[in-house]
Scaffold this motif. Structure first.
Motif, short mmCIF file in Angstrom:
data_model
loop_
_atom_site.label_atom_id
_atom_site.label_comp_id
_atom_site.label_asym_id
_atom_site.label_seq_id
_atom_site.Cartn_x
_atom_site.Cartn_y
_atom_site.Cartn_z
N ALA A 163 0.83 -1.22 0.00
CA ALA A 163 0.00 0.00 0.00
C ALA A 163 0.86 1.25 0.00
N LYS A 164 2.00 1.17 0.68
CA LYS A 164 3.01 2.22 0.69
C LYS A 164 2.46 3.56 1.17
N PRO A 165 1.90 3.61 2.39
CA PRO A 165 1.49 4.90 2.94
C PRO A 165 2.70 5.81 3.12
N GLY A 166 2.44 7.11 3.07
CA GLY A 166 3.53 8.07 3.17
C GLY A 166 3.36 9.04 4.32
N GLY A 167 4.12 10.11 4.25
CA GLY A 167 4.18 11.05 5.35
C GLY A 167 2.86 11.72 5.69
N SER A 168 1.99 11.89 4.71
CA SER A 168 0.71 12.57 4.97
C SER A 168 -0.41 11.61 5.31
N ASP A 169 -0.12 10.30 5.37
CA ASP A 169 -1.15 9.31 5.65
C ASP A 169 -1.14 8.92 7.13
N VAL A 170 -2.20 8.20 7.52
CA VAL A 170 -2.31 7.71 8.89
C VAL A 170 -2.28 6.19 8.85
N VAL A 171 -1.51 5.59 9.75
CA VAL A 171 -1.50 4.14 9.89
C VAL A 171 -2.04 3.79 11.27
N LEU A 172 -3.10 2.99 11.28
CA LEU A 172 -3.63 2.44 12.53
C LEU A 172 -3.08 1.03 12.69
#
Length: 247
Positions: free
Chosen positions: A144-153
């Motif tokens: 998925a490769k979330p980045g700096g502006s994303d939120v990971v739960l």
């Protein structure tokens, strides 16, 4: 805003993702829910009837059936969402990116992960919230490769195995450059449970969702906890989690 929900299988990711999406939609946000698991169950947690969840077309198989190949131009995520998504309560649009129904000469595993990455990467605007219920474990988080502006739960229940997978997920998210990682101590019985998860994850924000018989009851019925008892302790906690995320 894009929210990736990860953790060990059985930690309650789908329950958290479904209730979170419902609460965010009730706040007035336009929400897209991505079920990234090969065995999709997020629809049930959202309140979509099981028969409709089962009828959702697996995107990769459907594209192959239509004659689409990797040499053809990539179809935009918005188009795929309209073509293969289904409507869920509160105006949520649900799509299963990881579902695979049958064998193929194509690499279905990589294809499903690539579909998850495409949706998570492309679906973004100021008025949209994407909630991605990732496949259990760590691979889908990397894809998925979330980045700096994303939120990971990072969701964990109290078992040592679940906590360890959550700890590893935090490390992966940090290496991907995610700056906002929220630990979710799910099915917690006491403050000690929350403290143990918080110490293991080492993140600034850890949120508690209590053990709740109403959630188990909804699971047995095969319906969304939000539809059986939206005022139950766990559903109220997820409402507060939604407030925390968008605050």
């Amino acid at each position: 805003m894009k929210i990736a929900v990860c953790g060990k299988g059985g930690s309650g990711k789908s329950t958290i993702s479904g209730a979170l999406a419902r609460h965010l939609a009730r706040q007035g946000h336009k929400v897209v829910a991505l079920d990234c698991d090969p065995n999709p169950n997020l629809g049930i947690s959202l309140g979509v009837p099981r028969e409709e969840v089962e009828s959702m077309k697996p995107i990769l198989n459907a594209l192959l059936d239509s004659g689409h190949t990797h040499k053809d131009p990539k179809i935009e995520a918005e188009v795929l969402l309209g073509r293969y998504g289904v409507d869920a309560p509160e105006g949520i649009r649900l799509v299963a990116t990881g579902k695979i129904e049958r064998p193929s000469d194509a690499c279905l595993c990589c294809g499903s992960h690539n579909t998850t990455r495409q949706f998570f990467g492309e679906l973004a605007d100021d008025d949209l919230v994407v909630v991605a219920d990732l496949e259990a474990g760590l691979n889908d988080l990397i894809w998925a490769k979330p980045g700096g502006s994303d939120v990971v739960l990072v969701v964990s229940e109290g078992s040592e195995k679940s906590v360890e997978i959550a700890r590893r997920a935090v490390v992966v998210a940090q290496e991907l450059g995610v700056t906002r990682i929220i630990g979710v101590a799910n099915r917690s019985w006491s403050a000690d449970d929350v403290t143990r998860v918080a110490e293991a994850l080492g993140v600034d924000e850890v949120f508690s969702v209590p053990e709740d018989p109403a959630v188990e009851h909804a699971d047995h019925l095969g319906v969304a906890p939000m539809d059986t008892d939206p005022t139950s302790p766990a559903m109220v906690a997820v409402s507060e989690l939604a407030d925390l995320i968008v605050k």
